[in-house]
Design an enzyme around this catalytic site. Structure first.
Site: not given
Ligand code: PBG
Length: 332
Positions: A255, A202
């Site tokens: 991601k 991520k």
């Molecule tokens: C954290 C989380 C995020 C997203 C999914 N889980 C946000 C982040 O890490 O700031 C982002 C998903 C998206 O942008 O569609 N709980």
């Protein structure tokens, strides 16, 4: 005298022969999109009859549990087998303790969804950022997001989801060791059939902007660079995936999707494990915004991006376009 209209090249290979008609193009098509590879994210809030559109994500709503059930069953009837739940609690505190509340919006939604349709695949995002008053993904001491205390809290959140009946828990926090601790916590409670999909690679991405508005989870200070990955790195992504698989992840995720297709390909090629890609909020918002201005043909670019993500190696795609794409595929 010979004119150019009668010219005949003597070519052995003419790739265009296989692009002449839709029938032949379809025969040689290498990547197929089907709605059963989509996972549809839902933002679940408190209350009843709530359906609040997220301004930067047209067509996506904050939903109370009753509305979430309606949305998920509609998606399933269109061929989308799975949802991914995010919680929007009324109460937040410094340690995000509401994340493990058995009566929180996510836990309540899991039970309601399973009652409505036991075949619906219910996945949950496991993170503290929606539950902490400061908006960070973990417990903060001084200016540091502390790893190990956060992991213990995350495991309790994951456990509460599994107890409520989630099929898959998906830790998105990027703390070290969380997959191992979640696996052990679930197994100790006899929940060895609950799968873990780890947000393994991520990245610290600007494309999460609209999500933070949707989930009310913007950090009040600082950023997420101490735990999310540097967009410049790919070797590191492979190490993250290797660690999460060793700790017991059943599915690994990359991601965001579009800016990281090379990472996706490498993860799939190197490990050959079930691999997910998350087409995140900003990827969705950018297509929506351009389409609203008439600058892009939305159905076309929606399918092109989803096909590209599949072609790069994703077995499954978490996408806000799940329902729209499923409906389009049904018409084709
Ligand atoms: C954290 C989380 C995020 C997203 C999914 N889980 C946000 C982040 O890490 O700031 C982002 C998903 C998206 O942008 O569609 N709980």
């Amino acid at each position: 005298m010979a004119t150019t209209t009668t010219a005949r090249l003597s070519l052995t290979r003419r790739p265009r022969r296989l692009r002449r008609t839709e029938a032949i193009r379809s025969l040689v098509r290498e990547t197929r999109l089907t709605p059963d590879c989509f996972i549809y994210p839902l933002f679940v809030c408190e209350g009843e009859g709530v359906r609040r559109e997220i301004p930067s994500m047209p067509g996506i709503y904050q939903l109370s549990v009753d509305e979430a059930v309606r949305e998920a069953t509609a998606a399933k009837s269109e061929g989308v087998p799975a949802v991914m739940l995010f919680g929007i609690p009324d109460e937040k505190d410094a340690t995000g303790s509401a994340a493990a509340d058995p009566d929180g919006p996510v836990q309540t939604a899991i039970r309601a969804l399973k009652r409505a349709d036991s075949d619906l695949l219910v996945m949950t995002d496991v993170c503290l950022c929606e539950y902490t008053s400061h908006g960070h993904c973990g417990i903060v001491e001084g200016h540091e997001i502390v790893n190990d205390r956060t992991v213990m809290q995350l495991a309790q959140a994951a456990l509460s989801h599994a107890v409520a009946g989630a099929d898959v828990v998906a830790p998105s926090d990027m703390m070290d060791g969380r997959v191992a601790v979640i696996r052990r916590t679930l197994d100790e409670r006899g929940l060895d059939q609950t799968a873990i999909m780890s947000y393994a690679a991520k990245y610290c991405s600007g494309f999460y902007g609209p999500f933070r508005e949707a989930a009310g989870a913007t950090p009040q200070f600082g950023d997420r660079r101490s735990h999310q990955m540097d967009p410049a790195n790919v070797e590191e992504a492979l190490r993250e995936v290797e660690i999460d698989l060793a700790e017991g992840a059943d599915i690994v995720m990359v991601k965001p999707a579009l800016p990281y297709l090379d990472v996706l390909t490498k993860v799939k090629d190197r490990f050959g494990q079930p691999t997910a890609a998350y087409q995140v909020s900003g990827e969705y918002a950018m297509l929506k915004a351009a389409a609203q201005r008439g600058w892009l043909d939305e159905p076309r670019v929606m399918m092109e991006t989803l096909t590209g993500i599949r072609r790069a190696g994703a077995d499954m795609i978490i996408t806000y376009y799940a329902r729209e794409a499923a409906r389009l595929l049904a018409r084709a």
